[in-house]
Design a protein around this motif. Structure first.
Motif, PDB file in Angstrom:
ATOM      1  N   LEU A  19       0.833  -1.209   0.000  1.00 30.59           N
ATOM      2  CA  LEU A  19       0.000   0.000   0.000  1.00 30.59           C
ATOM      3  C   LEU A  19       0.863   1.253   0.000  1.00 30.59           C
ATOM      4  O   LEU A  19       0.597   2.207  -0.732  1.00 30.59           O
ATOM      5  CB  LEU A  19      -0.932  -0.012   1.210  1.00 30.59           C
ATOM      6  CG  LEU A  19      -1.781   1.244   1.417  1.00 30.59           C
ATOM      7  CD1 LEU A  19      -2.692   1.504   0.223  1.00 30.59           C
ATOM      8  CD2 LEU A  19      -2.600   1.131   2.706  1.00 30.59           C
ATOM      9  N   SER A  20       1.921   1.254   0.802  1.00 26.97           N
ATOM     10  CA  SER A  20       2.811   2.411   0.850  1.00 26.97           C
ATOM     11  C   SER A  20       3.454   2.683  -0.501  1.00 26.97           C
ATOM     12  O   SER A  20       3.539   3.831  -0.954  1.00 26.97           O
ATOM     13  CB  SER A  20       3.889   2.173   1.909  1.00 26.97           C
ATOM     14  OG  SER A  20       4.839   3.214   1.922  1.00 26.97           O
ATOM     15  N   ARG A  23       0.859   4.054  -2.971  1.00 21.86           N
ATOM     16  CA  ARG A  23       0.567   5.463  -2.683  1.00 21.86           C
ATOM     17  C   ARG A  23       1.673   6.369  -3.213  1.00 21.86           C
ATOM     18  O   ARG A  23       1.403   7.463  -3.715  1.00 21.86           O
ATOM     19  CB  ARG A  23       0.415   5.664  -1.179  1.00 21.86           C
ATOM     20  CG  ARG A  23      -0.961   5.257  -0.631  1.00 21.86           C
ATOM     21  CD  ARG A  23      -0.983   5.319   0.875  1.00 21.86           C
ATOM     22  NE  ARG A  23      -2.353   5.385   1.404  1.00 21.86           N
ATOM     23  CZ  ARG A  23      -2.683   5.048   2.628  1.00 21.86           C
ATOM     24  NH1 ARG A  23      -1.750   4.580   3.471  1.00 21.86           N
ATOM     25  NH2 ARG A  23      -3.940   5.144   3.042  1.00 21.86           N
ATOM     26  N   ARG A  24       2.923   5.926  -3.094  1.00 23.86           N
ATOM     27  CA  ARG A  24       4.037   6.727  -3.591  1.00 23.86           C
ATOM     28  C   ARG A  24       3.922   6.925  -5.096  1.00 23.86           C
ATOM     29  O   ARG A  24       4.143   8.039  -5.608  1.00 23.86           O
ATOM     30  CB  ARG A  24       5.355   6.034  -3.238  1.00 23.86           C
ATOM     31  CG  ARG A  24       6.577   6.905  -3.465  1.00 23.86           C
ATOM     32  CD  ARG A  24       7.795   6.308  -2.793  1.00 23.86           C
ATOM     33  NE  ARG A  24       8.397   5.243  -3.586  1.00 23.86           N
ATOM     34  CZ  ARG A  24       8.697   4.042  -3.118  1.00 23.86           C
ATOM     35  NH1 ARG A  24       8.412   3.717  -1.861  1.00 23.86           N
ATOM     36  NH2 ARG A  24       9.265   3.139  -3.902  1.00 23.86           N
ATOM     37  N   MET A  26       1.071   6.670  -6.844  1.00 28.93           N
ATOM     38  CA  MET A  26      -0.136   7.468  -7.074  1.00 28.93           C
ATOM     39  C   MET A  26       0.142   8.960  -6.913  1.00 28.93           C
ATOM     40  O   MET A  26      -0.376   9.792  -7.674  1.00 28.93           O
ATOM     41  CB  MET A  26      -1.225   7.009  -6.099  1.00 28.93           C
ATOM     42  CG  MET A  26      -2.534   7.785  -6.156  1.00 28.93           C
ATOM     43  SD  MET A  26      -2.571   9.256  -5.074  1.00 28.93           S
ATOM     44  CE  MET A  26      -2.387   8.519  -3.448  1.00 28.93           C
ATOM     45  N   GLU A  27       0.963   9.326  -5.931  1.00 30.31           N
ATOM     46  CA  GLU A  27       1.235  10.741  -5.679  1.00 30.31           C
ATOM     47  C   GLU A  27       1.919  11.409  -6.869  1.00 30.31           C
ATOM     48  O   GLU A  27       1.804  12.631  -7.049  1.00 30.31           O
ATOM     49  CB  GLU A  27       2.102  10.898  -4.424  1.00 30.31           C
ATOM     50  CG  GLU A  27       1.381  10.609  -3.117  1.00 30.31           C
ATOM     51  CD  GLU A  27       0.306  11.636  -2.771  1.00 30.31           C
ATOM     52  OE1 GLU A  27       0.285  12.722  -3.391  1.00 30.31           O
ATOM     53  OE2 GLU A  27      -0.519  11.341  -1.879  1.00 30.31           O
ATOM     54  N   ARG A  30      -1.206  12.419  -8.774  1.00 30.04           N
ATOM     55  CA  ARG A  30      -2.380  12.895  -8.025  1.00 30.04           C
ATOM     56  C   ARG A  30      -2.739  14.320  -8.423  1.00 30.04           C
ATOM     57  O   ARG A  30      -1.873  15.178  -8.589  1.00 30.04           O
ATOM     58  CB  ARG A  30      -2.110  12.828  -6.524  1.00 30.04           C
ATOM     59  CG  ARG A  30      -3.312  13.180  -5.654  1.00 30.04           C
ATOM     60  CD  ARG A  30      -2.988  12.933  -4.192  1.00 30.04           C
ATOM     61  NE  ARG A  30      -4.091  13.290  -3.321  1.00 30.04           N
ATOM     62  CZ  ARG A  30      -4.083  13.087  -2.002  1.00 30.04           C
ATOM     63  NH1 ARG A  30      -3.019  12.551  -1.422  1.00 30.04           N
ATOM     64  NH2 ARG A  30      -5.129  13.435  -1.274  1.00 30.04           N
ATOM     65  N   VAL A 112      -9.190  10.179  -1.581  1.00 27.46           N
ATOM     66  CA  VAL A 112      -7.888   9.551  -1.388  1.00 27.46           C
ATOM     67  C   VAL A 112      -7.505   9.616   0.087  1.00 27.46           C
ATOM     68  O   VAL A 112      -7.737  10.615   0.772  1.00 27.46           O
ATOM     69  CB  VAL A 112      -6.827  10.239  -2.262  1.00 27.46           C
ATOM     70  CG1 VAL A 112      -5.430   9.724  -1.941  1.00 27.46           C
ATOM     71  CG2 VAL A 112      -7.138  10.022  -3.733  1.00 27.46           C
ATOM     72  N   ASP A 113      -6.932   8.531   0.591  1.00 26.74           N
ATOM     73  CA  ASP A 113      -6.462   8.387   1.969  1.00 26.74           C
ATOM     74  C   ASP A 113      -7.597   8.267   2.984  1.00 26.74           C
ATOM     75  O   ASP A 113      -7.359   8.387   4.192  1.00 26.74           O
ATOM     76  CB  ASP A 113      -5.529   9.537   2.371  1.00 26.74           C
ATOM     77  CG  ASP A 113      -4.246   9.574   1.558  1.00 26.74           C
ATOM     78  OD1 ASP A 113      -3.793   8.490   1.117  1.00 26.74           O
ATOM     79  OD2 ASP A 113      -3.701  10.669   1.357  1.00 26.74           O
ATOM     80  N   GLU A 116      -8.289   3.432   2.272  1.00 25.77           N
ATOM     81  CA  GLU A 116      -7.321   2.438   1.817  1.00 25.77           C
ATOM     82  C   GLU A 116      -6.697   1.651   2.967  1.00 25.77           C
ATOM     83  O   GLU A 116      -6.516   0.428   2.878  1.00 25.77           O
ATOM     84  CB  GLU A 116      -6.211   3.099   0.990  1.00 25.77           C
ATOM     85  CG  GLU A 116      -6.690   3.811  -0.261  1.00 25.77           C
ATOM     86  CD  GLU A 116      -6.876   5.304  -0.040  1.00 25.77           C
ATOM     87  OE1 GLU A 116      -7.596   5.670   0.909  1.00 25.77           O
ATOM     88  OE2 GLU A 116      -6.297   6.106  -0.810  1.00 25.77           O
ATOM     89  N   TRP A 132      -6.723   3.647  -7.763  1.00 30.05           N
ATOM     90  CA  TRP A 132      -6.743   5.111  -7.776  1.00 30.05           C
ATOM     91  C   TRP A 132      -6.909   5.559  -9.223  1.00 30.05           C
ATOM     92  O   TRP A 132      -6.107   5.203 -10.095  1.00 30.05           O
ATOM     93  CB  TRP A 132      -5.441   5.664  -7.221  1.00 30.05           C
ATOM     94  CG  TRP A 132      -5.224   5.401  -5.759  1.00 30.05           C
ATOM     95  CD1 TRP A 132      -5.550   6.232  -4.721  1.00 30.05           C
ATOM     96  CD2 TRP A 132      -4.581   4.263  -5.156  1.00 30.05           C
ATOM     97  NE1 TRP A 132      -5.182   5.671  -3.530  1.00 30.05           N
ATOM     98  CE2 TRP A 132      -4.583   4.460  -3.761  1.00 30.05           C
ATOM     99  CE3 TRP A 132      -4.030   3.083  -5.674  1.00 30.05           C
ATOM    100  CZ2 TRP A 132      -4.036   3.540  -2.875  1.00 30.05           C
ATOM    101  CZ3 TRP A 132      -3.500   2.159  -4.794  1.00 30.05           C
ATOM    102  CH2 TRP A 132      -3.499   2.384  -3.410  1.00 30.05           C
TER     103      TRP A 132
END
Length: 211
Positions: A19-20, A23-24, A26-27, A30, A112-113, A116, A132
């Motif tokens: 997940l981490s 997310r990295r 996705m950013e 974003r 987002v956030d 998740e 995402w």
């Protein structure tokens, strides 16, 4: 009409780490409109109950039996939980689940956030995904690609390695999506996927998966 293709950039057994990493990535794309959707196949009554407790606002749908309903049965006359209900409206009698598994779960277009972490913590052995969407990938002039938004997505596959949920796996997979441009069997935008992964210290580690 165009389609996407998704490239794996991470495999690993730790869902929190996956997940981490997702997310990295996705950013990187974003933007104001980015949102997240959740999907799962819940293969036991215990899994359904756990998900209903953790994320009751999601929608649950049991499986119809082959030939159980046809076009003569109006949609609104079908049993509610086979059409889709939220957690509080699920059947409480275990016998109601006989022949109805796996139960499909979805929770769409969330901030987002917001969901998740809870979803990943509750997934257990279930097969599912976090997706995402509405990202905007940046330009990559050094490799000759302009940015894109239409097919810019990141997916975290939980307990499976394919978008078709082709059986469970003992690890989780992160995918980066780009637009599919197939010329004579070759994906012309694959280098863009490599570039995107590289911007966050990742690398494409397998063939693309069509949508």
């Amino acid at each position: 009409m165009s389609n996407d293709i998704a490239y794996p950039v991470f495999h690993g057994p730790d869902p929190a780490l996956a997940l981490s990493i997702a997310r990295r990535l996705m950013e990187l794309g974003r933007c104001e409109y980015t949102n997240v959707s959740l999907y799962a196949e819940l293969r036991s009554v215990d899994e359904v109950r756990r998900r209903a407790k953790e994320l009751p606002e999601g929608w649950f749908r049991g499986q119809e039996q082959y030939g159980e309903f046809d076009d003569r049965v109006p949609f609104e006359d079908r049993p509610a939980w086979l059409v889709g209900v939220q957690g509080p409206d699920l059947p409480t009698d275990p016998s109601a689940y006989e022949g109805r598994l796996p139960v499909d779960y979805e929770l769409l277009n969330q901030a987002v956030d917001s969901v998740e972490g809870a979803f990943t913590s509750a997934i257990g052995p279930s097969v599912g995904e976090i997706n995402w969407q509405d990202l905007c990938w940046p330009d990559a002039p050094e490799v000759g690609f302009r940015g894109e938004c239409k097919h810019a997505e990141v997916t975290l596959l939980l307990n499976t390695s394919t978008r078709q949920y082709d059986g469970p796996a003992g690890y989780h997979t992160v995918l980066v999506h780009v637009r599919s441009v197939d010329v004579d069997g070759r994906q012309r935008r694959e280098p863009y996927a490599h570039w995107l992964a590289g911007q966050v210290g990742l690398a494409v580690i397998g063939p693309g998966q069509p949508g």
